[in-house]
Design a protein around this motif. Sequence first.
Motif, PDB file in Angstrom:
ATOM      1  N   ALA A  36      -0.394   9.115  -5.747  1.00  0.00           N
ATOM      2  CA  ALA A  36       0.995   8.732  -5.845  1.00  0.00           C
ATOM      3  C   ALA A  36       1.852  10.006  -6.249  1.00  0.00           C
ATOM      4  O   ALA A  36       1.365  10.810  -6.741  1.00  0.00           O
ATOM      5  N   ILE A  67       5.437   7.685  -9.184  1.00  0.00           N
ATOM      6  CA  ILE A  67       5.125   7.087 -10.377  1.00  0.00           C
ATOM      7  C   ILE A  67       6.151   6.738 -11.331  1.00  0.00           C
ATOM      8  O   ILE A  67       6.220   5.785 -12.069  1.00  0.00           O
ATOM      9  N   VAL A  75      -0.117   2.740  -8.878  1.00  0.00           N
ATOM     10  CA  VAL A  75      -0.125   4.237  -8.576  1.00  0.00           C
ATOM     11  C   VAL A  75      -1.670   4.691  -8.694  1.00  0.00           C
ATOM     12  O   VAL A  75      -2.002   5.735  -8.579  1.00  0.00           O
TER      13      VAL A  75
END
Length: 103
Positions: A71, A76, A41
């Motif tokens: 992200a 996430i 991420v």
Amino acid sequence: MFTRSLIIICLFIFLSGCGLGDVKENFIHAEAISKKLENNVGLKPSFVGFNWRNGSLNSVKITFQGLPKSATLAEITTASKQAVLLEFTQVPKEIVVAFVVKP
């Protein structure tokens, strides 16, 4: 970085109530999850903590300092879930993903 690591180790010793071998293993899991999430991420979590109860993994909490810009929230949470499930043999009852937002 050293201070943060020392604080995490002390927290594990204080909160886990288990032997030092278990604490070391938990620290290794926390670092592995942090690295996987940083790669996936684009932001390393500031905290990865665990709640064990009677030998069962009750919860895993992952805290980020702010929102990763590269992200989405869905990405996430999916990456967090995958990192936790890959790292542990037990499935936790819950995975908490949190974000620190400064005013």
